[in-house]
Design a protein around this motif. Structure first.
Motif, PDB file in Angstrom:
ATOM      1  N   ASN A  70      80.593  54.259 -14.545  1.00 28.75           N
ATOM      2  CA  ASN A  70      81.174  55.479 -14.017  1.00 28.75           C
ATOM      3  C   ASN A  70      80.704  55.838 -12.619  1.00 28.75           C
ATOM      4  N   LYS A 113      83.236  58.892 -12.313  1.00 31.72           N
ATOM      5  CA  LYS A 113      84.133  59.222 -13.436  1.00 31.72           C
ATOM      6  C   LYS A 113      83.307  59.717 -14.620  1.00 31.72           C
ATOM      7  N   GLY A 114      83.951  60.343 -15.549  1.00 32.67           N
ATOM      8  CA  GLY A 114      83.279  60.742 -16.786  1.00 32.67           C
ATOM      9  C   GLY A 114      82.237  61.827 -16.566  1.00 32.67           C
ATOM     10  N   HIS A 153      77.928  52.797 -19.643  1.00 33.31           N
ATOM     11  CA  HIS A 153      78.918  53.778 -19.183  1.00 33.31           C
ATOM     12  C   HIS A 153      78.487  54.448 -17.895  1.00 33.31           C
TER      13      HIS A 153
END
Ligand SMILES: Nc1ncnc2c1ncn2[C@@H]1O[C@H](COP(=O)(O)OS(=O)(=O)O)[C@@H](OP(=O)(O)O)[C@H]1O
Length: 271
Positions: free
Chosen positions: A118, A225-226, A114
């Motif tokens: 991201n 992102k995130g 992730h």
């Protein structure tokens, strides 16, 4: 998989980030001056580095003030993802203390996936593809198995305390006590409460100085992102890996970690 190699630079048998590595610094790392009151946090990425920093920084402020402000202007708390054989000579002489944090590698892999997805615009891997790269060590900071085995099997060279992410998650106070013992420090109940409170997920998530979102945006740009503090859980791998992927991971894990003494926690309900 060629583009992976453009992002990674292999130096001394270890994958660094091509864009940010300081080759001169790495070449001369062996001579980097280690002071007796330094404390190093050593981790494979995504194993709890920032969490440990969050624990130790207030800890230093409250309790090590005299030592640190009086003795040295530079920070005494340093973090690294380096393999055991790359770190400065002074550490191998047991000159400073090392806290090694480890986490079950399935959750490490998911967290890393992730993170890469991201923050890196160029990252287009599926989870399936990323898992192959992770298990082959063709990722930033190289192979997880080599990292943990290298540090653990050479532990007698170092003044080192191993800490498990999942144990910290289950018993943060007990983990802080363990760290205190290793560092030879006693915290008052009040300081202990402060340290523990500051390092809880709930506090870190909304503290811009602790949640790392700003640092990541500065380093990787505003397209990130995130959030850095993503799931903060044990067993997140179960929502990523298929039964087949899990079985092939287990097969490799059993082969690589045969006779390895440290235990791992894979599930939130496990002790
Ligand atoms: N307070 C607290 N409690 C529990 N878990 C925490 C905490 N702080 C950080 N984290 C989780 O640690 C993961 C990031 O690991 P690192 O800090 O080692 O990342 S890095 O290598 O420095 O980029 C990342 O894990 P995932 O949430 O699974 O992605 C963070 O959420």
């Amino acid at each position: 998989m060629e583009d992976i190699d453009r992002l990674l630079l292999k130096l001394k048998g270890y994958y660094f980030d091509h864009l940010s590595v300081d080759i001169g610094f790495i070449e001369n790392l062996d001579d980097f001056e280690i002071r007796e009151d330094d404390v190093f946090i050593v981790t494979y990425p995504k194993s709890g580095t920032i969490w440990l920093q969050q624990l130790l920084i207030p800890f230093f402020e409250y309790n090590f003030q005299k030592i640190y402000l009086g003795k040295r202007p530079s920070p005494g708390l340093l973090s690294t993802h380096l393999s055991y054989y790359l770190v400065p000579r002074g550490l191998k002489n047991k000159r400073a203390k090392i806290i090694y944090v480890y986490r079950n590698p399935k959750d490490v892999m998911c967290s890393y996936f992730h993170f890469e997805k991201n923050v890196k615009l160029q990252f287009t891997r599926t989870f399936e593809e990323y898992m192959i790269l992770f298990l082959e060590g063709r990722v930033l900071r190289s192979l997880w198995f080599d990292h943990i085995k290298g540090w653990y099997e050479h532990r007698s060279l170092f003044n080192i305390q191993f800490m498990m992410y999942e144990e910290m998650k289950k018993d943060l106070r007990g983990s802080v006590l363990k760290i205190c013992k290793f560092l030879g420090k006693e915290l008052s109940e009040e300081d202990m409460d402060t340290v523990v409170r500051q390092a809880t997920f709930e506090n870190m998530k909304y503290d811009p100085l602790a949640n790392y979102d700003k640092i990541i945006t500065t380093a990787y740009g505003t397209n990130v992102k995130g959030h850095f503090l993503r799931k903060v859980t044990i067993g997140d791998w179960k929502s990523h890996m298929t039964v087949e992927q899990n079985e092939s991971f287990d097969k490799i894990f059993q082969r690589e970690m045969k006779d390895f003494l440290l235990k791992f926690i894979w599930d939130v309900n496990e002790d």
